[in-house]
Design a protein around this motif. Structure first.
Motif, short mmCIF file in Angstrom:
data_model
loop_
_atom_site.label_atom_id
_atom_site.label_comp_id
_atom_site.label_asym_id
_atom_site.label_seq_id
_atom_site.Cartn_x
_atom_site.Cartn_y
_atom_site.Cartn_z
N THR A 138 0.76 -1.20 0.07
CA THR A 138 0.20 0.00 0.03
C THR A 138 0.94 1.25 0.02
OG1 THR A 138 -1.82 -1.11 1.08
CG2 THR A 138 -1.88 1.23 1.07
N SER A 139 2.16 1.24 0.88
CA SER A 139 2.85 2.40 0.74
C SER A 139 3.68 2.55 -0.59
CB SER A 139 3.84 2.32 1.97
OG SER A 139 4.87 1.46 1.66
N LEU A 140 3.73 1.72 -1.47
CA LEU A 140 4.43 1.47 -2.62
C LEU A 140 3.30 1.89 -3.62
CD1 LEU A 140 6.56 0.96 -4.80
CD2 LEU A 140 5.74 -1.53 -4.76
N ALA A 141 1.98 1.86 -3.27
CA ALA A 141 0.97 2.10 -4.25
C ALA A 141 0.72 3.67 -4.01
CB ALA A 141 -0.32 1.53 -3.81
N PHE A 142 1.15 4.31 -3.04
CA PHE A 142 0.90 5.68 -2.66
C PHE A 142 2.09 6.24 -3.35
CE2 PHE A 142 -2.22 5.17 0.79
CZ PHE A 142 -2.81 6.35 0.78
N CYS A 143 3.29 5.76 -3.32
CA CYS A 143 4.39 6.34 -3.84
C CYS A 143 4.41 6.43 -5.37
CB CYS A 143 5.86 5.85 -3.38
SG CYS A 143 6.17 5.94 -1.55
N TYR A 144 4.02 5.27 -5.93
CA TYR A 144 3.62 5.09 -7.31
C TYR A 144 2.58 6.19 -7.88
CZ TYR A 144 2.06 2.71 -11.56
OH TYR A 144 1.52 2.54 -13.01
N SER A 145 1.80 6.69 -6.96
CA SER A 145 0.44 7.60 -7.31
C SER A 145 0.96 8.82 -7.30
CB SER A 145 -0.64 7.16 -6.64
OG SER A 145 -0.96 5.82 -6.63
N ILE A 146 2.06 9.30 -7.00
CA ILE A 146 2.48 10.53 -6.53
C ILE A 146 2.29 11.70 -7.86
CG2 ILE A 146 4.47 12.21 -6.22
CD1 ILE A 146 5.62 10.27 -4.23
N PRO A 147 2.37 11.22 -9.05
CA PRO A 147 2.15 12.16 -10.16
C PRO A 147 0.57 12.28 -10.23
CG PRO A 147 3.94 10.42 -10.96
CD PRO A 147 3.33 10.01 -9.48
N LYS A 148 -0.06 11.27 -10.08
CA LYS A 148 -1.62 11.76 -10.11
C LYS A 148 -2.07 12.23 -8.96
CE LYS A 148 -5.93 8.83 -10.95
NZ LYS A 148 -6.60 9.98 -10.33
N LEU A 149 -1.49 12.07 -7.81
CA LEU A 149 -2.00 12.85 -6.46
C LEU A 149 -1.83 14.29 -6.87
CD1 LEU A 149 -0.94 10.43 -3.73
CD2 LEU A 149 -3.27 10.88 -4.59
N ILE A 150 -0.63 14.67 -7.65
CA ILE A 150 -0.24 16.08 -7.79
C ILE A 150 -1.04 16.54 -8.79
CG2 ILE A 150 1.37 17.66 -8.74
CD1 ILE A 150 3.52 15.85 -7.52
N ASP A 151 -1.48 15.81 -9.95
CA ASP A 151 -2.33 16.15 -10.79
C ASP A 151 -3.75 16.56 -10.43
OD1 ASP A 151 -0.18 15.95 -12.79
OD2 ASP A 151 -0.90 13.99 -13.71
N ASP A 152 -4.10 15.47 -9.44
CA ASP A 152 -5.70 15.94 -9.07
C ASP A 152 -5.65 17.07 -8.08
OD1 ASP A 152 -6.39 13.46 -10.61
OD2 ASP A 152 -6.59 12.18 -9.09
N GLY A 153 -4.47 17.40 -7.50
CA GLY A 153 -4.48 18.50 -6.58
C GLY A 153 -4.71 18.01 -5.22
N VAL A 154 -4.41 16.82 -4.96
CA VAL A 154 -4.43 16.20 -3.58
C VAL A 154 -3.45 16.52 -2.55
CG1 VAL A 154 -4.64 14.10 -2.13
CG2 VAL A 154 -5.88 14.13 -4.16
N ILE A 155 -2.11 16.62 -3.56
CA ILE A 155 -1.08 17.14 -2.55
C ILE A 155 -0.39 18.22 -3.58
CG2 ILE A 155 -0.54 15.07 -1.47
CD1 ILE A 155 1.47 14.07 -3.64
N ASP A 156 0.68 19.17 -3.02
CA ASP A 156 1.34 20.14 -3.88
C ASP A 156 2.67 19.25 -4.33
OD1 ASP A 156 3.01 20.11 -2.04
OD2 ASP A 156 2.27 22.08 -1.09
N SER A 157 3.41 20.04 -5.15
CA SER A 157 4.73 19.51 -5.55
C SER A 157 5.65 19.32 -4.61
CB SER A 157 5.29 20.54 -6.71
OG SER A 157 5.49 21.84 -5.91
N ALA A 158 5.28 19.71 -3.20
CA ALA A 158 6.33 19.26 -2.03
C ALA A 158 5.91 18.09 -1.38
CB ALA A 158 6.61 20.52 -1.35
#
Length: 440
Positions: A138-158
């Motif tokens: 699950t933690s790997l899935a989160f790291c894998y999803s970083i670009p998508k989470l940034i694109d979706d505005g869930v997290i910022d570029s930091a």
């Protein structure tokens, strides 16, 4: 045709070295050849030069680029020194290893996270590459999803979450609070390193996970690269340890009643301040159960904590390091106060032990969610408004856990499901065999 020859390269901390060492023993049992690359400093510290490891594993070393007196508890310093200094040295080492056995040249490089540069070196030399992810899938899935989470505005570029919310990475995965993302304690430099490493890791054909389908089944839909091969539980006696293990604890446990002992350990990296240490000591007194508490020495092998004056500790045994899997499998253990690092989580699940969860950093918050909310085999120790777990909270949750028969039953059920994966025809065993066939 020769046998598969793996070059394995862990990041030099116990939480990476140990699962990779366990994987090596499994691969060796399948007739594979193993070359294990440590940093020179890590190799000197590690007690892994025992006869059985020497028989099945060839150890080699490269310098990490730091001076002997440098502070290697500064992970940022170690990480960037390795990234600068080791890549140019690796091709020559591979050449030297291959020259020793022309029939069985290195056919695959297995790295843990932070060592992605070695996949690039291997790729340039035409050698297959694989990642062994030492956290949860699950933690790997989160790291894998970083670009998508940034694109979706869930997290910022930091990597900082934009608002408090629950997110679901795929339809069947459990919802996770944004404040539990694995990089929540990272600064911008380390977050950028994480994002860059995830790109490099795409060179790995497989991302091996020390987990099982049952524990995290929905996560495996995230990417076809994810391959569960756990739990990796080989050879506890050959575990690579940076500290001397206290074997008298097993004799002490033999004298305790069944399911009576609280085991306390926060892994090889977590650090708490003196104030929090005092609350923990007094909380163990208040709980009034036998306890076995690992108080890890500092890097210079001195223990830096002072015990509070009121601390009695009469029911407990305090040690500096232990053979953890043996301890968790002992019938006297009742529960595990843990930082929820993935190795500890999988070892606790494998032993059928309920948890009191006390996460400190990285994926430990994700793992805590799985333990408490998904598997329901533990309780979280809540912090007060100053971020402290108070002694009263330790007493309250400890007593709650001791009285809860359901949590014990769920823990044993989860243990059973987990063990089914590593029998001969289990899912993890089949995946591992397929992986070895692919490497050839």
């Amino acid at each position: 045709m020769g046998i598969p020859h793996f070059l394995v390269i862990p990041y030099p901390i116990p939480g990476h070295i140990n699962p990779l060492m366990q994987l090596c023993h499994v691969l060796a049992k399948h007739g594979c050849k193993i070359t294990f690359l440590n940093t020179e400093f890590s190799h000197k510290r590690t007690n892994n030069n025992n006869e059985q490891s020497q028989e099945t594993i060839n150890f080699v070393t490269l310098p990490d680029g730091l001076e002997p007196e440098d502070d290697r508890s500064d992970q940022k310093k170690v990480l960037f020194s390795i990234k600068r200094n080791m890549p140019p040295l690796l091709p020559k080492l591979i050449e030297e290893v291959n020259a020793l056995d022309d029939e069985n040249k290195i056919c695959c490089i297995i790295v843990t996270f932070n060592m992605g540069w070695a996949l690039e070196v291997g790729h340039n030399l035409g050698i297959k590459g694989v990642l062994l992810w030492t956290g949860s899938a699950t933690s790997l899935a989160f790291c894998y999803s970083i670009p998508k989470l940034i694109d979706d505005g869930v997290i910022d570029s930091a990597g900082i979450y934009t608002k408090d919310q629950e997110i679901q990475l795929s339809p069947n995965m459990p919802k996770m609070d944004t404040k539990n993302v694995p990089w929540r304690t990272f600064d911008k430099i380390i977050f950028d390193h994480l994002a860059q490493q995830m790109q490099t890791m795409k060179l790995g054909h497989w991302w091996l996970c020390n987990t099982t389908y049952d524990l995290e089944h929905a996560t495996f839909s995230i990417s076809p690269k994810f391959l569960p091969i756990g739990p990796l539980m080989e050879n506890d006696s050959n575990k690579s340890s940076f500290w001397q293990e206290d074997m008298t604890s097993l004799d002490w446990l033999d004298k305790q009643p069944s399911q009576s002992v609280v085991y306390v350990s926060f892994g090889s990296l977590a650090v708490m301040d003196q104030n929090q240490f005092n609350e923990l000591a007094l909380g163990l007194d208040l709980l009034d159960k036998p306890f076995l508490w690992v108080v890890r020495p500092s890097n210079d092998n001195k223990v830096n904590y002072a015990y509070p004056d009121e601390f009695l500790g009469t029911k407990g045994k305090i040690v500096s390091w232990l053979p953890q899997k043996k301890i968790l499998n002992h019938p006297a253990i009742a529960c595990f106060i843990s930082h929820c690092g993935w190795n500890s989580t999988i070892e606790g699940v494998y032993s059928g032990i309920p948890f009191l969860c006390w996460p400190f950093a990285t994926d430990q918050f994700t793992n805590k969610s799985y333990i408490c909310d998904v598997g329901k085999v533990g309780f979280e120790l809540d912090k007060d408004e100053n971020g402290i777990v108070l002694k009263e909270e330790i007493k309250k949750k400890g007593e709650q856990l001791f009285q809860d028969q359901d949590i014990k039953e769920r823990s044993l059920k989860l243990k059973e499901l987990t063990l089914e994966n590593i029998v001969e025809d289990g899912k993890s065993s089949k995946n591992l065999q397929n992986f070895i066939n692919w490497a050839m």
